[in-house]
Design an enzyme around this catalytic site. Structure first.
Site, short mmCIF file in Angstrom:
data_model
loop_
_atom_site.label_atom_id
_atom_site.label_comp_id
_atom_site.label_asym_id
_atom_site.label_seq_id
_atom_site.Cartn_x
_atom_site.Cartn_y
_atom_site.Cartn_z
CG HIS A 355 39.77 37.75 76.12
ND1 HIS A 355 38.29 38.42 75.78
CD2 HIS A 355 40.48 38.72 76.48
CE1 HIS A 355 38.61 39.65 75.69
NE2 HIS A 355 39.88 39.88 76.20
CE LYS A 543 29.48 28.82 67.90
NZ LYS A 543 29.74 29.84 69.11
NE ARG A 544 39.70 30.08 63.95
CZ ARG A 544 40.76 30.79 63.57
NH1 ARG A 544 41.04 31.99 63.46
NH2 ARG A 544 42.05 30.00 63.50
CE LYS A 549 35.33 28.78 69.44
NZ LYS A 549 34.53 30.12 70.33
CB THR A 651 30.94 38.29 70.88
OG1 THR A 651 31.91 37.77 70.31
CG2 THR A 651 31.41 38.85 72.34
CE LYS A 655 29.29 39.93 67.16
NZ LYS A 655 30.93 39.35 66.96
C1 26W Z 1 48.33 32.67 71.95
C2 26W Z 1 47.45 32.15 71.15
C3 26W Z 1 45.85 32.66 71.53
C4 26W Z 1 45.27 33.27 70.62
C5 26W Z 1 43.95 33.91 70.71
C6 26W Z 1 45.44 32.37 72.69
C7 26W Z 1 44.06 32.96 73.01
C8 26W Z 1 43.51 33.81 71.94
C9 26W Z 1 42.03 34.45 72.27
C10 26W Z 1 42.18 34.80 73.85
C11 26W Z 1 40.97 33.48 71.95
C12 26W Z 1 39.76 34.16 72.14
O1 26W Z 1 39.39 34.95 70.87
N1 26W Z 1 38.68 33.94 73.13
C13 26W Z 1 37.48 34.60 73.06
O2 26W Z 1 37.36 35.80 73.40
C14 26W Z 1 36.10 36.33 73.22
C15 26W Z 1 35.95 37.83 73.70
O3 26W Z 1 35.88 37.79 75.09
C16 26W Z 1 35.15 35.25 74.01
O4 26W Z 1 33.71 35.75 73.47
C17 26W Z 1 35.26 33.88 73.68
O5 26W Z 1 34.48 33.03 74.45
C18 26W Z 1 36.69 33.57 73.68
O6 26W Z 1 36.61 32.27 73.17
#
Ligand code: 26W
Length: 808
Positions: A355, A543-544, A549, A651, A655
């Site tokens: 992701h 968004k975060r 971003k 995503t 929406k």
């Molecule tokens: C280990 C710390 C950590 C925590 C969360 C690393 C990475 C993450 C996630 C992978 C971050 C995340 O939410 N990524 C998002 O995933 C969505 C679903 O596929 C995508 O639509 C977003 O672009 C992506 O940033």
């Protein structure tokens, strides 16, 4: 089939109130009523669950196990009522019993067991897997505290604990009888018996994993699935009498571990921290899950040798990567298989979704930590790593590739490489993202095993994100498409395209948006005391908060607009409201500064009479699923402006599109697919492409040149540096953009490079907005073509191409 009429539902609610709370309806509080409603619906779903499970076992159906450290479920009452097709009855029953239905829905806390995109995706997929009749289970941790609640105090983010379980636990069904034991630490003892090498873990710290199941209903089906959330408990309470036997400390340790493991969700999104508690969480939930799956499989089939034929384990990013060695441990140590057989079954059972390509998000655990916390797992990882390395050497004969593809390397365990080696499929979440994985991030692995690499573009639960939250639009769609077919066939939305020339339809669409804006404004006024002008463009970025971003790029443009307005109060004729919502990871200082900047700018603009009824900036506190549900239907402009190549998919973009907002965006993530169906004429595209970003960085990017060359930009940045009327200066952000700081290069995310193009896109957007009919036509086309972004489509692709399970 509808399980209730209004009358039978009323009876069930009355009985529930009396049995569980000893209350007659007229005495019950809103809280009690909310719980009673949840319990009544849960009963129906639980009964259907029994049937679903029977059928799965009887027909020996292959099961999907979706492992994710995050499930951002949000609220469930309205959603479950919707899926069970009793929402109108529930509303009516509540009102008839003297309650305000809206109030009952509103007091339900969000189950915020996730950070952002990845967690919400898991929740949407659970809905689709169920609706498509796929036997599926989600697995995660039953965090006591979900994603923190955000307060804004003097412009700054303050984090408060999110104690959601009081009312939220109404949906949870604890199943103590299905508890599993998870072992940490200890030492390994090896011995031979019956010609087999046995390995036992001695003096380990034992934690009990107790499932708390949340039943999930699908739409238009009796099929239900389960989200299994593991709660941590100690096996026994600490007993003073153990003291004399020297077991007291062990027991105290077990209790302490049990109390901390499921305490809190890590609030870092896209940033790896390497904390040992996080590794404990990962192994805790992985081990409990794998044991639980293996146990049930054995009950049905009496052997684990056909495990891969009846189970597929999908892992949501690398966070559950330990499934690979944990499966190996169970196959070898508990089922007595040899390595090759165990590896064959493991690698045919596991699939990995990536992701993110951000380097700082990739998990690399220190070898020492893994070794001391999980000694047996460590042994297995070492052997996996050794064999994988041998394979790579034999294939490439290239030390560079050996290093790049290594699993254990210079004191670290690289979780992504472990997933690639141990899985049958690796997928990205949008076309562009998957290409970047294949050509760049995982190039060498793809060269060796190209068949593993796939794309599944993300999708969203369109029943929740359109039909449920936007009833006005839902009824327009039903009128135009001749019914509710689009709920299960989202591509039916395409029929809306036929009405692009129909003025009456466009006017009705405009009226729906207007109503939604007014109700959002009323909500903002009531809950936050902010006055929103419904005549203004609602231009939204939620968004975060992360530098990639580029919320800061949005801010720079607003500053430019503000300065233009000061030069010429008539420069802006169309009122424009910029809405932001974002949580920053508590340790991400720059992100927190950007939140403060947005609030400083909002305050400045608010106090300048020139801006009255022209320009407004609002920071919406505590952005979360339930707030998104109110906001999406009211939004007109969707800001999707990440540096090309950085956002895996997005995503939120989907929406907005589904609710008729027009996108200002870069060619990044799923914006590329959106552009594919919309064309240049139905969105506002701008900025560098992913390959241009790479090239510019390679050539050497010098943002100072843009600063000296571009007067608008320079004036903007100078204003930012000095700050606004609250006296807070943002020299730090200015320095980051022009010179870099703390090890990151100047303007790492190329805001200045895209600034002019962005301003022009904003201008094109504002000009289009004044052409009301054209705007509404574009809005209609966005809705019409959003069908491919339904999670049903995405889940069907997983089912066909990765899981190989049948579906509706
Ligand atoms: C280990 C710390 C950590 C925590 C969360 C690393 C990475 C993450 C996630 C992978 C971050 C995340 O939410 N990524 C998002 O995933 C969505 C679903 O596929 C995508 O639509 C977003 O672009 C992506 O940033």
């Amino acid at each position: 089939m509808t399980p209730f009429t209004t009358k039978t539902l009323e009876e069930a609610l009355t009985a529930k109130l009396m049995l569980n709370f000893g209350r007659a309806p007229e005495e019950a509080t809103d809280q009690e009523m909310m719980k009673a409603s949840a319990l009544v619906l849960r009963d129906v779903m639980a009964m259907r669950g029994v049937e679903t499970n029977k059928r799965t076992r009887r027909e020996h159906r292959k099961q999907v196990h979706y492992l994710s450290l995050e499930f951002l479920m949000g609220r469930s009452l309205m959603k479950n009522a919707y899926n069970l097709e009793v929402l109108p009855q529930l509303k009516e029953a509540l009102e008839h019993m003297g309650f305000k239905a809206a109030d009952i829905f509103e007091i339900e806390p969000d189950a915020g067991l996730g950070n952002g995109g990845l967690g919400r995706l898991a929740a949407c997929y659970l809905d689709s897997m169920t609706t498509l009749d796929i036997p599926a289970t989600g697995y995660s941790i039953c965090y006591e505290l979900g994603i923190f609640k955000q307060k804004i105090v003097e412009g700054q983010q303050v984090e408060l604990p999110d104690d959601w379980k009081g009312l939220g636990s109404a949906w949870l069904l604890p199943r103590t009888e299905e508890a599993e034991e998870v072992y940490f630490g200890g030492t390994l003892r090896e011995f031979w018996n019956d010609g087999h090498l046995h390995i036992v873990n001695e003096n380990a710290t034992k934690v009990l994993a107790v499932p708390c199941d949340m039943v999930v209903a699908g739409y238009g089906t009796d099929h239900v699935n389960t989200l299994r959330l593991w709660d941590a408990r100690s096996t026994k309470p600490v007993d003073m009498s153990l003291f004399s036997r020297g077991e007291y400390l062990k027991a105290a340790e077990e209790e302490a571990m049990a109390e901390t493991i499921a305490k809190v969700l890590y609030p870092e999104d896209n940033h790896y921290e390497g904390k040992s508690l996080r590794l404990k969480q990962q192994y805790f939930f992985v081990s409990a899950t794998v044991q639980s799956i293996a146990r049930k499989h054995l009950e049905t089939y009496g052997t684990l040798k056909n495990f891969h034929e009846k189970n597929v384990i999908q892992i949501n990013d690398t966070h559950p990567a330990l499934v690979v060695p944990e499966l190996m441990r169970i196959f070898i140590d508990e089922a007595g298989m040899n390595w090759d057989e165990a590896w064959e079954i493991t690698t045919r059972s596991v699939a990995y979704t990536n992701h993110t390509v951000l380097a700082e998000a990739l998990e690399r655990w220190p070898q020492n930590l893994v070794e001391s916390l999980l000694p047996r797992i460590w042994q297995i990882i070492v052997e996996i790593s050794r064999r994988w390395q041998e394979k790579v050497e034999n294939f490439y004969h290239d030390p560079g590739k050996t290093r790049a593809m290594a699993i254990v390397w210079s004191g670290e365990v690289r979780m992504a490489n472990l997933c690639i080696a141990g899985g049958m499929a690796v997928n990205g979440v949008s076309g562009l993202h998957s290409d970047i994985l294949k050509k760049d991030v995982f190039r060498d692995a793809c060269g060796m095993e190209p068949w593993k690499f796939q794309n599944v573009t993300n999708g969203i639960d369109h029943r929740r994100w359109l039909s449920e939250i936007n009833p006005g639009l839902d009824s327009l769609i039903r009128d135009l498409t001749g019914g509710d077919d689009y709920l299960t066939h989202p591509l039916a939305l395409k029929k809306l395209d036929d009405y692009a020339g129909d003025k009456a339809v466009l006017a009705r669409l405009a009226e729906i948006k207007r109503q939604n804006k007014e109700s959002f404004a009323a909500y903002a006024k009531k809950t936050r005391g902010v006055l929103l002008n419904p005549d203004a463009i609602f231009d939204v970025q939620v968004k975060r908060l992360h530098e990639y971003k580029r919320q800061l790029l949005n801010v720079l443009h607003i500053i430019a607009l503000y300065q233009r307005l000061q030069d010429d109060p008539n420069a802006v004729t169309q009122p424009h409201t910029f809405l932001f919502g974002a949580k920053a990871a508590p340790g991400y200082a720059v992100a927190k500064r950007i939140i403060r900047l947005i609030n400083s700018l909002a305050d400045e603009i608010d106090h300048n009479p020139i801006c009255k009824d022209k320009l407004q900036v609002v920071f919406l506190e505590n952005y979360r699923v339930s707030l998104a549900e109110r906001l999406m239907p009211a939004s007109e402009v969707s800001q999707q402006i990440s540096t090309a190549g950085k956002e895996a998919s997005g995503t939120g973009n989907m929406k907005f599109m589904m609710n008729g907002a027009l996108t200002i965006g870069t060619l990044d993530g799923a914006n590329v697919e959106m552009h594919g169906v919309l064309g240049d004429e139905n969105m506002f595209l701008f900025g560098l492409h992913a390959d241009e970003v790479t090239q510019l960085k390679r050539e050497g990017y010098v943002p100072q040149r843009l600063y000296s060359r571009d007067d608008t930009l320079r004036r903007c940045l100078d204003a930012l540096r000095g700050g606004f009327r609250d006296g807070v200066a943002y020299d730090d952000l200015y320095q980051r953009l022009l010179f870099g700081a703390g090890g990151s290069p100047a303007d790492e995310y190329l805001l200045l490079a895209d600034f002019q193009a962005y301003c022009q896109a904003e201008e094109r957007m504002a000009a289009t907005y004044t052409d009301v009919e054209q705007w509404n036509r574009m809005s209609l086309r966005n809705i019409a073509r959003s069908g491919i972004f339904a999670a049903d489509r995405a889940v069907a692709e997983y089912a066909d191409n990765i899981w190989h399970v049948p579906h509706k």
